[in-house]
Design a protein around this motif. Structure first.
Motif, PDB file in Angstrom:
ATOM      1  N   GLU A  53      -7.272   6.917  -8.981  1.00 14.45           N
ATOM      2  CA  GLU A  53      -8.277   6.501  -7.998  1.00 14.45           C
ATOM      3  C   GLU A  53      -8.857   5.142  -8.375  1.00 14.45           C
ATOM      4  OE1 GLU A  53     -10.870   9.894  -8.050  1.00 14.45           O
ATOM      5  OE2 GLU A  53      -9.835  10.863  -6.360  1.00 14.45           O
TER       6      GLU A  53
ATOM      7  N   GLY B 108      -6.241   2.588  -7.341  1.00 13.81           N
ATOM      8  CA  GLY B 108      -6.242   2.412  -5.893  1.00 13.81           C
ATOM      9  C   GLY B 108      -7.431   1.599  -5.411  1.00 13.81           C
TER      10      GLY B 108
ATOM     11  N   LYS C 143      -7.441  -2.124  -3.684  1.00 14.31           N
ATOM     12  CA  LYS C 143      -8.092  -2.285  -2.377  1.00 14.31           C
ATOM     13  C   LYS C 143      -9.096  -3.437  -2.413  1.00 14.31           C
ATOM     14  CE  LYS C 143      -9.357  -1.034   1.827  1.00 14.31           C
ATOM     15  NZ  LYS C 143      -8.463  -1.237   2.986  1.00 14.31           N
TER      16      LYS C 143
ATOM     17  N   GLY D  82       0.836  -1.190   0.000  1.00  9.77           N
ATOM     18  CA  GLY D  82       0.000   0.000   0.000  1.00  9.77           C
ATOM     19  C   GLY D  82       0.874   1.243   0.000  1.00  9.77           C
TER      20      GLY D  82
ATOM     21  N   ASP E  17       0.822   5.912  -0.714  1.00 13.74           N
ATOM     22  CA  ASP E  17       0.135   7.134  -1.119  1.00 13.74           C
ATOM     23  C   ASP E  17       0.531   7.515  -2.540  1.00 13.74           C
ATOM     24  OD1 ASP E  17      -1.141   7.338   1.309  1.00 13.74           O
ATOM     25  OD2 ASP E  17       0.391   8.632   2.196  1.00 13.74           O
TER      26      ASP E  17
ATOM     27  N   GLU F 245      -4.085  -0.339   1.768  1.00 18.98           N
ATOM     28  CA  GLU F 245      -4.756   0.838   1.219  1.00 18.98           C
ATOM     29  C   GLU F 245      -3.806   1.616   0.318  1.00 18.98           C
ATOM     30  OE1 GLU F 245      -7.565   4.571   2.688  1.00 18.98           O
ATOM     31  OE2 GLU F 245      -6.157   3.658   4.094  1.00 18.98           O
ATOM     32  N   TRP F 246      -4.328   1.984  -0.840  1.00 21.57           N
ATOM     33  CA  TRP F 246      -3.602   2.845  -1.774  1.00 21.57           C
ATOM     34  C   TRP F 246      -4.402   4.143  -1.894  1.00 21.57           C
ATOM     35  CZ3 TRP F 246      -3.850  -2.353  -1.955  1.00 21.57           C
ATOM     36  CH2 TRP F 246      -2.651  -3.061  -2.109  1.00 21.57           C
ATOM     37  N   ARG F 247      -3.934   5.168  -1.219  1.00 25.17           N
ATOM     38  CA  ARG F 247      -4.661   6.442  -1.184  1.00 25.17           C
ATOM     39  C   ARG F 247      -4.180   7.356  -2.307  1.00 25.17           C
ATOM     40  NH1 ARG F 247      -4.178   9.579   4.202  1.00 25.17           N
ATOM     41  NH2 ARG F 247      -1.992   9.525   3.570  1.00 25.17           N
TER      42      ARG F 247
END
Length: 442
Positions: free
Chosen positions: A177, A180, A184, A160, A162, A191-193
């Motif tokens: 997005e 990500g 997920k 994961g 950012d 989490e990949w924000r």
């Protein structure tokens, strides 16, 4: 096998609600772009060659800084960059880092292909991932497979992380997005924000994927925190903060005679020859005077101001801002000499020479794309039509451990009258698929 209407319906129904590119449209086709099996194997080999090339570029710069290669190499590559950024990029702990993703822009020509440039901060990752997934529902030969792009990007941020994206690159936020969210879905514990670069707060131990160009740093008010965390080893950043690696001038340096033996040694004879076949001949528009007996190779002129007098026939040359400028992003800083009025060509040459020390420009031999036919859905007529167009292929290479993996190939098919090939409203965007023999060439 789905019929064409069902394919188009399937593609439209799969389109993400939030889109993939902000305020960008393209033409849809029921067909992936066909790539012969032999050419796909060539692309897979190209990935490793480009990794070796990027490592050699990294090595050449550092040897230049140390005085073990000509000092002018680093001088060219550092031109126009803030001293503190140059100093940051030279730190020992970052010495061996190169980008984990490379996307060359390939123009398919009558004789094969050329590499227009190599992008280390590429758009299209999420788009190509979505295209691969969507078309794999009715084609088992999509290059990279249904999940190749997801697997590739997961290798960049395996635990994961950012995805830090700037306003300058906001067009690509929806596709990141999408990436990500899909990751997920597959790995619920990670989490990949996707977060804004302008006010990003780094978290110790959390990896960062940098989706912004380094010229954009002054617009990122909190970036010092991220750079400090990276410097202190509390976070990792990829692509690394190395502005010298993101210059288009590497193609000009590749062709310079004084560096020939360096490239031969670092690349090996086989890779050196192979890259000579696909890297267009390029020149640095350096205004420094030449000795009286010298000429600029292949142009046979003594002074760059003579190039300003070239006839239209002799201006099949591209002017490209090398890097560290908003003009180096996308196709904004590129102009084809043959398409410019003579006065504008002369003005641009003069401007490039006047600004060389702060914003270097290169000149590159233009190679015209060959024509292909490809079907697309015409939204105005509601019919399938056939476009005669020129093709830019974007293979996505991911450095995964000690291997380079080809995870997807985005094809952009532009109308035949377009000479600069890039994403546009009237271009077809499709994934590529392996085929025993391509039949779409005219």
């Amino acid at each position: 096998m789905l019929v064409q209407d069902e394919k188009l319906s399937s593609i439209r129904n799969a389109f993400p609600k939030k889109g993939l590119f902000a305020e960008k449209d393209w033409l849809t086709s029921p067909d992936p772009f066909p790539i012969e099996k032999k050419f796909l194997a060539e692309l897979e080999q190209l990935g490793h060659r480009l990794l070796i090339f990027q490592r050699a570029c990294n090595q050449l710069y550092q040897l230049s800084v140390k005085g073990k290669q000509p000092a002018w190499v680093a001088h060219y590559l550092d031109a126009g960059k803030p001293p503190e950024l140059v100093e940051f990029s030279r730190q020992k702990q970052f010495r061996d880092l190169v980008p984990a993703i490379a996307r060359p822009d390939l123009i398919l020509t009558e004789s094969g292909y050329i590499i227009a440039e190599i992008d280390s901060v590429p758009g299209g990752i999420g788009l190509t991932g979505w295209l691969n997934q969507t078309y794999s529902a009715f084609d088992n030969e999509i290059a990279g497979g249904a999940d190749g792009m997801l697997d590739g990007f997961r290798s960049v941020l395996p635990n994961g992380g950012d995805i830090v994206i700037s306003q300058e690159a906001a067009t690509y936020r929806p596709e990141m997005e999408w990436i990500g969210a899909r990751l997920k879905d597959r790995h619920r514990d990670l989490e990949w924000r996707v977060v804004a670069a302008e006010n990003y707060e780094p978290q110790d131990g959390r990896a960062v994927y940098r989706f912004f160009e380094l010229f954009d740093l002054p617009n990122l008010s909190e970036i010092d925190k991220t750079l400090r965390a990276n410097e202190e080893g509390r976070i990792s950043i990829t692509p690394p903060i190395k502005p010298y690696l993101e210059e288009k001038m590497w193609f000009a340096l590749f062709w310079l005679q004084p560096l020939r033996e360096f490239w031969r040694r670092e690349l090996g004879e086989k890779y050196f020859v192979k890259l000579q076949e696909v890297i267009p001949y390029s020149w640095l528009l350096d205004p420094a005077p030449l000795p009286q007996h010298a000429v600029i190779p292949r142009l046979e002129i003594h002074d760059w101001h003579e190039a300003a007098k070239f006839s239209q026939k002799d201006r099949d040359l591209l002017l490209k801002v090398s890097g560290f400028s908003p003009l180096s992003w996308g196709s904004r800083g590129i102009a084809l000499g043959a398409d410019l009025p003579h006065a504008e060509w002369q003005r641009r040459i003069d401007h490039a020479l006047a600004t060389f020390e702060s914003s270097p420009t290169i000149l590159q031999r233009f190679h015209k794309g060959r024509l292909f036919e490809h079907r697309y859905w015409d939204p105005e007529s509601g019919e399938l039509k056939t476009m005669k167009g020129r093709v830019r292929l974007c293979p996505y290479f991911f450095v995964e451990g000690d291997r380079v993996r080809l995870r997807g190939v985005l094809a952009t098919i532009c109308p035949a009258d377009k000479k600069l090939l890039h994403g546009m409203r009237d271009a077809i965007l499709v994934p590529s698929a392996r085929e025993e023999r391509s039949t779409s060439k005219l």
